[in-house]
Design a protein around this motif. Structure first.
Motif, PDB file in Angstrom:
ATOM      1  N   ARG A  20       0.838  -1.203   0.000  1.00 58.27           N
ATOM      2  CA  ARG A  20       0.000   0.000   0.000  1.00 58.27           C
ATOM      3  C   ARG A  20       0.878   1.261   0.000  1.00 58.27           C
ATOM      4  O   ARG A  20       0.613   2.220  -0.707  1.00 58.27           O
ATOM      5  CB  ARG A  20      -0.907   0.004   1.232  1.00 58.27           C
ATOM      6  N   GLU A  21       1.938   1.248   0.800  1.00 59.33           N
ATOM      7  CA  GLU A  21       2.813   2.408   0.919  1.00 59.33           C
ATOM      8  C   GLU A  21       3.766   2.570  -0.263  1.00 59.33           C
ATOM      9  O   GLU A  21       4.256   3.672  -0.519  1.00 59.33           O
ATOM     10  CB  GLU A  21       3.635   2.301   2.205  1.00 59.33           C
ATOM     11  N   PRO A  30       3.341   1.316  -3.859  1.00 66.11           N
ATOM     12  CA  PRO A  30       2.655   0.579  -4.929  1.00 66.11           C
ATOM     13  C   PRO A  30       3.502   0.326  -6.171  1.00 66.11           C
ATOM     14  O   PRO A  30       3.419  -0.759  -6.764  1.00 66.11           O
ATOM     15  CB  PRO A  30       1.429   1.438  -5.238  1.00 66.11           C
ATOM     16  N   VAL A  40      -3.097  -8.652  -2.703  1.00 70.87           N
ATOM     17  CA  VAL A  40      -2.693  -7.395  -3.337  1.00 70.87           C
ATOM     18  C   VAL A  40      -2.522  -7.486  -4.852  1.00 70.87           C
ATOM     19  O   VAL A  40      -2.627  -6.476  -5.540  1.00 70.87           O
ATOM     20  CB  VAL A  40      -1.388  -6.846  -2.719  1.00 70.87           C
ATOM     21  N   THR A  91      -6.206   1.198  -6.052  1.00 70.19           N
ATOM     22  CA  THR A  91      -5.837   1.315  -4.645  1.00 70.19           C
ATOM     23  C   THR A  91      -6.271   0.063  -3.895  1.00 70.19           C
ATOM     24  O   THR A  91      -7.351  -0.473  -4.149  1.00 70.19           O
ATOM     25  CB  THR A  91      -6.523   2.554  -4.032  1.00 70.19           C
ATOM     26  N   LEU A  92      -5.426  -0.364  -2.969  1.00 73.22           N
ATOM     27  CA  LEU A  92      -5.809  -1.502  -2.140  1.00 73.22           C
ATOM     28  C   LEU A  92      -6.991  -1.113  -1.269  1.00 73.22           C
ATOM     29  O   LEU A  92      -7.031  -0.005  -0.740  1.00 73.22           O
ATOM     30  CB  LEU A  92      -4.641  -1.936  -1.258  1.00 73.22           C
TER      31      LEU A  92
END
Length: 193
Positions: free
Chosen positions: A96-97, A99, A166, A175-176
């Protein structure tokens, strides 16, 4: 007096990450990286001996950044069940941080030309992987893994499952979902009992 370089290694690798995330490893060329940062090609060749070295450094920097946090989570929690849940969450949170870098990890080292890497690059890759595999083996043992099936369950819970959560989103460039870490942790808990 020598003028300091305008473009440092991290700037060039950051551009390479963006290129690879959008077009795959094949999109990463010396001239494409130079163009992406507005540098002359010589700036890229000054930092990397050629495309093979660029691809190796790109892969290694990405995987080492991921492994640093993953290893810390695996080895930093004395309770093996909490460590397992934290490790599975870490995979999702890191993706997430980061990608663009996470998209790179959907490929493998072979896609970044590992067969042609220098001995030093291969040694670095093997050392990092070895450290993670040892930590996973120690965690599996602490969780009571007795046989190959038990060890496979741990690998599924801590590697394959979080990547599955993911992968679809990373490949689609979406976006997750906010519940991805929780879902991953719930599945890890169910698999490990």
């Amino acid at each position: 007096m020598v003028r300091p370089p305008r473009f440092d290694t991290d700037q060039l690798l950051d551009a390479a990450v963006r290129l690879a995330a959008s077009g795959g490893p094949q999109a990463v060329t010396m001239s494409a990286v130079a163009q992406a940062v507005g540098a002359p090609s010589g700036s890229v060749y000054h930092r990397f001996a050629g495309r093979t070295a660029l691809l190796a450094e790109l892969w290694l920097r990405t995987v080492e950044r991921f492994q640093q946090g993953y290893f810390a989570v695996l080895s930093g929690e004395p309770d093996p069940h909490r460590a397992a849940r934290a490790a599975s969450r870490h995979v999702v949170a890191w993706c997430r941080e980061n990608p663009d870098e996470a998209v790179l990890l959907l490929y493998g080292a072979a896609d970044f030309g590992r067969a042609d890497w220098s001995e030093e690059h291969r040694r670095r890759a093997d050392a990092g992987n070895g450290r993670i595999f040892e930590a996973l083996a120690a965690l599996a043992q602490a969780l009571g893994a007795r046989d190959e099936q038990d060890r496979d369950r741990v690998a599924l819970a801590l590697i394959d499952l979080p990547l599955t959560v993911v992968r679809r989103h990373l490949r689609a460039g979406s976006t997750l979902p906010p519940h991805a870490e929780d879902l991953t942790e719930q599945c890890t808990t169910a698999l490990l009992g």
